[in-house]
Design an enzyme around this catalytic site. Sequence first.
Site, PDB file in Angstrom:
ATOM      1  N   ASP A  28      34.991  78.636  20.904  1.00  0.00           N
ATOM      2  CA  ASP A  28      35.895  79.783  20.927  1.00  0.00           C
ATOM      3  C   ASP A  28      37.191  79.451  21.649  1.00  0.00           C
ATOM      4  OD1 ASP A  28      34.249  81.578  19.601  1.00  0.00           O
ATOM      5  OD2 ASP A  28      33.160  82.111  21.414  1.00  0.00           O
ATOM      6  N   ASP A  30      32.919  83.378  23.877  1.00  0.00           N
ATOM      7  CA  ASP A  30      32.093  82.899  24.985  1.00  0.00           C
ATOM      8  C   ASP A  30      31.751  81.414  24.892  1.00  0.00           C
ATOM      9  OD1 ASP A  30      30.458  83.182  22.824  1.00  0.00           O
ATOM     10  OD2 ASP A  30      29.206  84.755  23.679  1.00  0.00           O
ATOM     11  N   ASP A  59      33.663  90.018  19.650  1.00  0.00           N
ATOM     12  CA  ASP A  59      32.326  89.570  19.264  1.00  0.00           C
ATOM     13  C   ASP A  59      31.411  90.777  19.254  1.00  0.00           C
ATOM     14  OD1 ASP A  59      32.891  86.919  19.103  1.00  0.00           O
ATOM     15  OD2 ASP A  59      32.408  86.504  21.195  1.00  0.00           O
TER      16      ASP A  59
HETATM   17  P1  ATP Z   1      28.533  87.257  18.227  1.00  0.00           P
HETATM   18  O1  ATP Z   1      28.203  88.444  17.427  1.00  0.00           O
HETATM   19  O2  ATP Z   1      28.837  87.607  19.611  1.00  0.00           O
HETATM   20  O3  ATP Z   1      29.446  86.282  17.574  1.00  0.00           O
HETATM   21  P2  ATP Z   1      26.067  86.252  17.549  1.00  0.00           P
HETATM   22  O4  ATP Z   1      24.910  86.282  18.484  1.00  0.00           O
HETATM   23  O5  ATP Z   1      26.080  87.180  16.420  1.00  0.00           O
HETATM   24  O6  ATP Z   1      27.272  86.395  18.453  1.00  0.00           O
HETATM   25  P3  ATP Z   1      25.478  83.554  17.316  1.00  0.00           P
HETATM   26  O7  ATP Z   1      24.872  83.599  18.679  1.00  0.00           O
HETATM   27  O8  ATP Z   1      26.377  82.448  16.966  1.00  0.00           O
HETATM   28  O9  ATP Z   1      26.271  84.822  16.992  1.00  0.00           O
HETATM   29  O10 ATP Z   1      24.281  83.622  16.299  1.00  0.00           O
HETATM   30  C1  ATP Z   1      24.496  83.458  14.949  1.00  0.00           C
HETATM   31  C2  ATP Z   1      23.193  83.474  14.213  1.00  0.00           C
HETATM   32  O11 ATP Z   1      22.389  82.400  14.692  1.00  0.00           O
HETATM   33  C3  ATP Z   1      22.373  84.723  14.458  1.00  0.00           C
HETATM   34  O12 ATP Z   1      22.665  85.709  13.522  1.00  0.00           O
HETATM   35  C4  ATP Z   1      20.964  84.222  14.281  1.00  0.00           C
HETATM   36  O13 ATP Z   1      20.625  84.215  12.917  1.00  0.00           O
HETATM   37  C5  ATP Z   1      21.041  82.798  14.761  1.00  0.00           C
HETATM   38  N1  ATP Z   1      20.575  82.683  16.147  1.00  0.00           N
HETATM   39  C6  ATP Z   1      21.057  83.301  17.230  1.00  0.00           C
HETATM   40  N2  ATP Z   1      20.394  82.961  18.335  1.00  0.00           N
HETATM   41  C7  ATP Z   1      19.446  82.102  17.958  1.00  0.00           C
HETATM   42  C8  ATP Z   1      18.424  81.374  18.645  1.00  0.00           C
HETATM   43  N3  ATP Z   1      18.269  81.477  19.946  1.00  0.00           N
HETATM   44  N4  ATP Z   1      17.617  80.582  17.925  1.00  0.00           N
HETATM   45  C9  ATP Z   1      17.791  80.455  16.596  1.00  0.00           C
HETATM   46  N5  ATP Z   1      18.731  81.102  15.903  1.00  0.00           N
HETATM   47  C10 ATP Z   1      19.548  81.921  16.551  1.00  0.00           C
END
Ligand code: ATP
Length: 877
Positions: free
Chosen positions: A618, A614, A325
């Site tokens: 997953d 996480d 990730d």
């Molecule tokens: P990883 O890279 O570890 O898979 P990530 O943080 O990129 O994790 P997610 O957490 O699933 O992946 O987030 C995916 C998308 O969702 C982000 O790119 C963002 O656009 C949106 N996002 C993330 N956190 C929030 C939040 N707290 N509120 C609204 N949208 C969010």
Amino acid sequence: MQWHHKDVDRIFSELKTSPRGLSSDEAAARLKQFGPNILIEKKKKSPFIMFLYQFRDFMILVLIVAAVISGFIGELSDTIAIVVIVVINAVIGFVQEYRAEKAMEALKKMAAPTATVLRDGQPGTAPASELVPGDLVVLEAGRIVPADMRLVETAHMKVEEAALTGESVPVEKHTEVLPDEDVPLGDRGNMAYKGTFVTSGRGMGVVAETAMKTEFGKIAAMLQEEEEVKTPLQKRMTIFGRKLALAVLVICAVVLGIGLLRGEPPMLMLLTAISLAVAAIPEALPAVITISLAIGAKKLIRQNALIRKLPAVETLGSVTYICSDKTGTLTLNRMTVEELYINGRIVHAGDFAPGEGEENAGRLLMMALALSNDAQAGNGGEILGDPTETALFDIAGRYGFNKAELEKRHRRVAEIPFDSDRKCMTTFHEWNSGFVSFTKGAMDILLEKSADMMLPEGRSAVDCCEIQRVNETMAVDGLRVLYIAMRRWDHLPEDMSHGNIEKELTLIGLVGMIDPPRKEAGEAVAMCRTAGIRTVMITGDHPVTARAIAEKLGILDGDGMAVVTGRELDQLSIEEFEERVEDIRVYARVAPEQKLKIVKALQEKGQYIAVTGDGVNDAPALKRADIGIAMGITGTDVSKEAAHMILLDDNFASIVKAVKEGRMIYDNIRKFIRYLLTTNSGEILTLFLAPVLGLPIPLLPIQILWINLITDGLPALALSAEPAEGDIMTRPPRHPQESIFSGGIGAHAIWVGLLMAGIVIFVQFWSIRSEISNWQTIVFTILCLTQLGHVLAIRSERQSLFRIGLFSNRYLLGAVLFTFLFQMATVYVPILNPIFKTEPLTLVELLFTLALSSIVFFAVELEKFFKRRKTAVSQAY
Ligand code: ATP
């Protein structure tokens, strides 16, 4: 107790608790009264029983019986000496097993679940084992329910109860009282039961039952039959050990037969044959491997890798792909808002002026960031919550938009929590006489769902090209872009599904956040490359952001390395995907479920995969991967439960360190096996060939057992402290199916064994001919000391000892010196002479013994020299 049948107030009063939770003192008192919230485990072996188990080996029992009988008819001192050696051997075995058991217990304790519990009105983390009836526990997606609870608050909370009911479809939970008393477990919608887990949404429950009184506890007895899993190596060694044992027994029988034919005393011959069997059968090999793995697992904690399943230690060294990730693992997960797009312009987050007025976009943006936010201010002024949320909370706060203040006027009345499949979240707030919903999330998801956008001149139709351009500008710098939108409502809608709510939105603005890559992650990616391991980044972020970060980290390392989005991935057929999978280095905008597809495709290509995760979704990929790695800090209970290993610091670099450590542990197990097999082969060949060649049996039973004790003990153990070889991260991964004996361990054991036997038999022949009376002492000492020369020579598979340095494994050096002194004691300490039937050697004899003993060392060094030359020659061509 029919908890589901009672209303919340009654539950609070019966459990003597309140919506503020218990006080810490009351919780401590109840913990004493009710006991810890753990299931009673199967009784463990006591240390004494564990010690007795060391004697359960059949050959050892036979040896003791034979020794006792021979004591009655012959010399009692022999019997005592043999029994003492067998007991010391058992003590060594016991100490090792006990250490391994303690190591495993420590690992288990570290992996024990925690719970978020409200005490004295404050949320905090407590070990799940310390929960008591009356505690208020917060439940979130990914949490394993730690006790039986009556729910008092739920927000779209779904729970998977397969562990209890067998039903794998998650059920929606609520807080309403159930009118019927007699409702099956699966239909008790206002209860959450220990051992089930929250798949989505949030909620809060008051603990009703703990430990064995929970529904899970009641059936726990049935679940205790869990078999211990054997690692592939253990399995193979058990089979190998059995075959070897059979061969050794045949040889022992031959030795016995020849001895009897030669007219040696029958009892002595019987004891010799049995001692030889005890010394040469590597019955402890599978156990020793378990011990090495368990102790290795404990060492891995220093690299921040907590092993949950022992085979992972063994297989870490075979990893060819690490699918990681991005957020938090490759990056710091320390989000800071850098840029804002508002009123048609990009502004730096520091130079922003929110403006005044009800319909002012800047003001609305800040209100959205503060209100549609799950972060909270802690007691000490710190901000608690997910880093994305805390960054937004922080910037809103800096411009005077305080969440707690705003909530007084704009209470949150409903919400659809964030989930990484939808990639957005929505909250509803009271707004003048009606309501407003704020939706924030991924740009490419929400843009399609928007009708208009806010501009200084008022609302106008959303300009998709412009928004995409802005997104691109922010994302090429590696910024995560969040789309912030709103919608007004006169009434709260009846249909609260996201399909109905998250549409016809008005874009307020975009927020660009930076999450810097971890410095050490770049170095770790480079190390992976030299070690033949490919790094793949999997992220929910936008492809442009993902590419920018991947380039910074060196993940996109060559031409033709592709970035693929989740949508493209969906469109590829399995065959097409498998064809391309080895060229893809970055997966962007993927949903967690797609990880499974990636893992499967790579496995289909024969790759050996470590994958991180996480969230709840997953879990299937973590289970399926060869090494599933859950995040220790941000990981959900469910992901940890499914994983083979937990990364305590969530850091990618720690995975690579663990791989290195895993390779080293495996190498050292191989060294250990090489050493043990060769030692045994030397002993057995000596005792077999001497009588075959017409010589007397070279060693007495006590001498055989002694050599086995001192050479198998300390030096073999010290091999596990051998530092990593220089090429450990520059050589390709080991093939998982590769035999532990690959690289000629079998041949080595035979030729070195023959050499040892050859030297000993030659000396025996020559000394007998030269009528040297203490020939047996010389033979006994040579056989012991050759093992020490051998152990020094095999410290490295290829490098010469002179290169790696005599002092680079001080334990081994200490063990060799100790063993040497012990052996000298048997020769020179007068009271030991009658026990070991030895006579002191003269200086010339000693020097002669030492010189001959060192032949094996030089011979093995020569073998390594030829190995090195062979590789150098083949590399030159
Ligand atoms: P990883 O890279 O570890 O898979 P990530 O943080 O990129 O994790 P997610 O957490 O699933 O992946 O987030 C995916 C998308 O969702 C982000 O790119 C963002 O656009 C949106 N996002 C993330 N956190 C929030 C939040 N707290 N509120 C609204 N949208 C969010």
